[in-house]
Structure formats: structure tokens, C-alpha cells
Design an enzyme around this catalytic site. Structure first.
Site, PDB file in Angstrom:
ATOM      1  N   HIS A 210     -12.341  65.013 105.317  1.00 53.81           N
ATOM      2  CA  HIS A 210     -12.200  65.097 103.860  1.00 53.81           C
ATOM      3  C   HIS A 210     -11.454  63.937 103.223  1.00 53.81           C
ATOM      4  CE1 HIS A 210      -8.148  66.359 104.866  1.00 53.81           C
ATOM      5  NE2 HIS A 210      -7.809  66.274 103.597  1.00 53.81           N
TER       6      HIS A 210
HETATM    7  N1  UDP Z   1      -7.867  74.395 107.618  1.00 46.73           N
HETATM    8  C1  UDP Z   1      -8.327  75.695 107.391  1.00 46.73           C
HETATM    9  N2  UDP Z   1      -9.652  75.923 107.231  1.00 46.73           N
HETATM   10  C2  UDP Z   1     -10.578  74.920 107.299  1.00 46.73           C
HETATM   11  C3  UDP Z   1     -10.122  73.601 107.544  1.00 46.73           C
HETATM   12  C4  UDP Z   1      -8.764  73.378 107.697  1.00 46.73           C
HETATM   13  O1  UDP Z   1      -7.519  76.626 107.343  1.00 46.73           O
HETATM   14  O2  UDP Z   1     -11.762  75.186 107.133  1.00 46.73           O
HETATM   15  C5  UDP Z   1      -6.424  74.167 107.718  1.00 46.73           C
HETATM   16  C6  UDP Z   1      -5.965  73.364 108.910  1.00 46.73           C
HETATM   17  O3  UDP Z   1      -5.703  74.189 109.979  1.00 46.73           O
HETATM   18  C7  UDP Z   1      -4.710  72.688 108.390  1.00 46.73           C
HETATM   19  C8  UDP Z   1      -4.972  72.542 106.928  1.00 46.73           C
HETATM   20  O4  UDP Z   1      -6.048  73.399 106.594  1.00 46.73           O
HETATM   21  O5  UDP Z   1      -3.587  73.532 108.517  1.00 46.73           O
HETATM   22  C9  UDP Z   1      -5.317  71.105 106.675  1.00 46.73           C
HETATM   23  O6  UDP Z   1      -5.682  70.932 105.388  1.00 46.73           O
HETATM   24  P1  UDP Z   1      -6.300  69.560 104.924  1.00 46.73           P
HETATM   25  O7  UDP Z   1      -7.091  68.964 106.038  1.00 46.73           O
HETATM   26  O8  UDP Z   1      -6.964  69.849 103.633  1.00 46.73           O
HETATM   27  O9  UDP Z   1      -5.037  68.692 104.572  1.00 46.73           O
HETATM   28  P2  UDP Z   1      -4.142  67.683 105.407  1.00 46.73           P
HETATM   29  O10 UDP Z   1      -3.566  68.400 106.560  1.00 46.73           O
HETATM   30  O11 UDP Z   1      -5.002  66.529 105.797  1.00 46.73           O
HETATM   31  O12 UDP Z   1      -3.088  67.256 104.443  1.00 46.73           O
END
Ligand code: UDP
Length: 375
Positions: A210
Site C-alpha cells: 500500500h
Molecule cells: N493488517 C490487517 N488487515 C489487513 C492488512 C493489514 O489487520 O488486511 C494489519 C497488520 O497486521 C498491521 C497493520 O494492519 O498491524 C498495518 O497497517 P498498514 O500496513 O496500513 O500500516 P503500516 O504498518 O505500514 O504503517
């Protein structure tokens, strides 16, 4: 002007995205009735927020309006103005923000403008990649925070190297450890989950993508999806819960054909994601949180990025950085071929993110910083 509130909810926790909900949940539970949850609405829908509030058993937040779906400066400005009004009307004893989002920055600036003590959870992460807005957000927030909660010694060292002048840099560990331990479904529920998706333990890839660097151009997104397609074509099932930003980029760039061999779903709830990740032969992701979760779930991860602010998972042997492009498919094939040995190795490798007590420590430090209820 600034009145002391009789309300026990004296710690304002400002957040706006899925990873903030996940990682602040154990701290909000620790704070109990002293926590006042403010959601900027940066990601406000059922898939990215609603199901997480329920699943993580979080209180109904105060919701700001008109923040999501606009460019960064407008998001920060809209949230900041509303936070200033809210915190002037009912002044918190401290403001807590986590990570590096626009909500993090807005919450920090609001606290700073009003002279309210500021706590930064996950302080000291650095990718040293100034092309990432998140890097700017982290650096700015760290330099105005009063209490800097560093998850690892490396994070604390980054802060000291920048002569960050907050009152205290505290090594707390990362709340991800306890949230994963609490939210991971039990073995029977995980078996049912895999059956629901038609997956076999240790024999599939779970992918998320993403970040703007992978979704902003057709070339970048095409490069990642082509490699996932290559893995699926070689016979390994690939499950891709698709972030809304990625879904609209796929449509915009006409890349839907590259999804034909993948199992594509809406973003899944947190317990389901952890359950699916727990049994994946390989994770492929550009997410920050997944780089931490893989160390608790003991699963290998290819991080589809050019830089990371979380070198710990790579250093501990859980993850490798790989740019989008053919190297991703090649490395994935090599790691998949080595699955039993790799999983056995990782099973006994400790997580670099702490002992599961981070939220307890952060709550204690935050309450001490905020002082008594009626100052
Ligand atoms: N996650 C979730 N469902 C999904 C994809 C990701 O619960 O379909 C969780 C994942 O386990 C992590 C968080 O969402 O804890 C990550 O979010 P994202 O990738 O949007 O943000 P980042 O961590 O890159 O800031």
C-alpha cells in the site's frame, strides 16, 4: 482560559489509521478510564477502522470531521484546528501519539501549541529516506515530544544522536508484542480460518502492499504485482488483502489482469490477519507493522521497499529488504524452497521488540508525566 477538567479522561490519545489503532490498543486498555480517544478520521471506514475498534475492544472515539481523503497539508491543518478547539475546551494532562502518520503530526502540533505534555510512542525510528513523508513526521514529532518511548535500543540511540531534547527517552519495548499475543486466534480458530480461505499451513504467501512508493505509478505497482503473479504461477497460493489505495491504483492503471492468479480480498480484520500470517510460508509486504509482527509470529518476510526505519527484523534474520522487480520473485522462490529449515530457525529466534510489557511501562510513564487529576 485553560480549565482543569474534572473528567478522569485526562490522557488524550490521538490516532487516525489502522496501525495506530492496533498498536495503541494495549496502551488504551492500560490507561482505562483515564484515556480519551480522539480519531482524526484519516482512515475512517468499516474495513480500516470500524472493525478494528470493535475487535480491539476500544471505546467509541471523538471523531474529527473533514480530515480524510485530502492532501497531507490539508489533513494536518484540518485535524490540528479541531484538536486545538477540543483540547482548549477540555484540556488533557498529556497527549499521546504513536508512529509517523499525519494524525501523529497533528496531535503533536496541537499539544505543542497548547503547552500540553506530549508522549511519542515508537520514538526514534529512522529510515533516513527524506522522500517519505512519514520520515518527516517522525523527526518533527520526536523533536517536540516530552516523553520519547523508544521501542529498541537502536531507536533510543537514533534520538541521542540527534540530540533530541525531550525530558526523557525511555526504552519501553514495542506494544506490538502484547497486541499480537492477545489478538492471535487460538489453534482451532486458525485452522477454521485457513479452511475458509482454502489454504494449507506453511504452504502459501500472504502479501500486503500500500505504500505510495509501490502504488503511485503503474511501473512500481506493476513490478510488485507481476512478481506476486510469478509466485502464484509457480504453484504457491498467494493471498492479497487489498488496501483501498492499492485497489484504486489497480483500477486507475488497468492492472487487474495481474491479479487473476492471486486470491484478492478486502482488508481483513486484525485477528484474521494475524491468524493468516501465523501460518504463511512467506510474508511479502511494505507495511511497517508487519515488519514487527513477523518477529512475534516467527514467520519470514520480504519487505518490498528500498529502505526501512525498522532494521531490527532484518538484523535478527526474520526479514530481508527487496526492491520491487524481478529480485522479489527470485528471492521469494529461494526462501520458499527453504521453508522447513527457515521456519525451524525462526521459531527459536527472539523478537527484538521486547517482552510484552511495553504498554504497561508507557502507561505508567504517561500518567506520571500528566500529573494528578486536578493540578
Ligand atoms: N493488517 C490487517 N488487515 C489487513 C492488512 C493489514 O489487520 O488486511 C494489519 C497488520 O497486521 C498491521 C497493520 O494492519 O498491524 C498495518 O497497517 P498498514 O500496513 O496500513 O500500516 P503500516 O504498518 O505500514 O504503517
Amino acid at each position: 482560559m485553560t480549565t482543569c477538567s474534572p473528567s478522569p479522561a485526562r490522557i488524550a490519545v490521538v490516532l487516525g489509521t489502522r496501525p495506530e489503532l492496533v498498536k495503541l490498543a494495549p496502551l488504551i486498555h492500560e490507561l482505562g478510564p483515564t484515556a480519551r480517544l480522539v480519531h482524526t478520521g484519516q482512515h475512517w471506514d468499516e474495513a480500516m477502522s470500524g472493525q478494528f475498534l470493535r475487535e480491539l475492544d476500544l471505546p467509541e472515539p471523538e471523531l474529527l470531521s473533514g480530515v480524510g481523503g485530502r492532501p497531507r497539508a490539508g489533513q494536518v491543518a484540518a485535524a490540528l484546528a479541531q484538536l486545538e478547539t477540543a483540547f482548549t475546551a477540555e484540556r488533557p494532562g498529556a497527549v499521546v501519539v504513536q508512529g509517523d502518520t499525519n494524525a501523529t503530526l497533528a496531535g503533536a502540533l496541537a499539544a505543542n501549541a497548547l503547552g500540553i505534555p506530549l508522549v511519542h510512542v515508537e520514538a526514534g525510528l529512522r529510515s533516513r529516506d527524506r522522500a517519505m513523508p512519514e520520515e518527516h513526521n517522525r523527526v518533527m514529532v520526536d523533536h517536540i515530544a516530552d516523553l520519547l518511548c523508544a521501542a529498541t535500543e537502536e531507536n533510543a540511540a537514533n534520538l541521542r544522536a540527534e540530540s533530541v531534547t525531550g525530558e526523557a527517552i525511555e526504552l519501553t519495548g514495542n506494544t506490538v508484542v502484547e497486541v499480537v499475543e492477545r489478538q492471535l486466534p487460538d489453534a482451532a480458530a486458525r485452522a477454521a480460518l485457513l479452511a475458509r480461505y482454502g489454504l494449507t499451513e506453511d504452504a502459501y504467501v500472504l502479501a500486503t502492499v500500500h505504500r505510495p512508493e509501490n502504488t503511485d505509478t503503474a511501473e512500481a505497482l506493476g513490478a510488485v504485482l507481476s512478481e506476486l503473479d510469478r509466485i502464484a504461477a509457480a504453484g504457491t497460493a498467494v493471498l492479497l488483502p487489498m488496501h483501498p489505495r492499492t485497489r484504486s491504483a489497480v483500477e486507475r492503471f488497468g492492472l487487474a489482469a495481474l491479479l487473476a492468479r492471486l486470491t484478492v480480498t478486502e482488508p481483513v480484520g486484525y485477528g484474521d490477519f494475524l491468524g493468516l500470517a501465523r501460518h504463511a510460508a512467506l510474508l511479502v509486504s511494505d507495511s511497517g507493522g508487519v515488519q514487527e509482527e513477523c518477529t512475534v509470529l516467527k514467520r519470514p518476510l520480504l519487505v518490498v521497499r528500498r529502505s526501512t526505519e525498522r532494521p531490527e527484523a532484518v538484523d535478527a534474520g526474520f526479514a530481508a529488504l527487496v526492491p520491487p522487480g524481478p529480485e522479489l520473485g527470485t528471492l521469494a522462490a529461494a526462501w520458499l524452497a527453504d521453508t522447513p529449515d527457515r521456519l525451524a530457525r525462526l521459531a527459536s529466534t527472539p523478537s527484538p521488540y521486547g517482552d510484552g510489557l511495553a504498554s504497561e511501562r508507557i502507561a505508567r510513564l504517561t500518567l506520571a508525566l500528566a500529573g494528578p487529576l486536578t493540578a
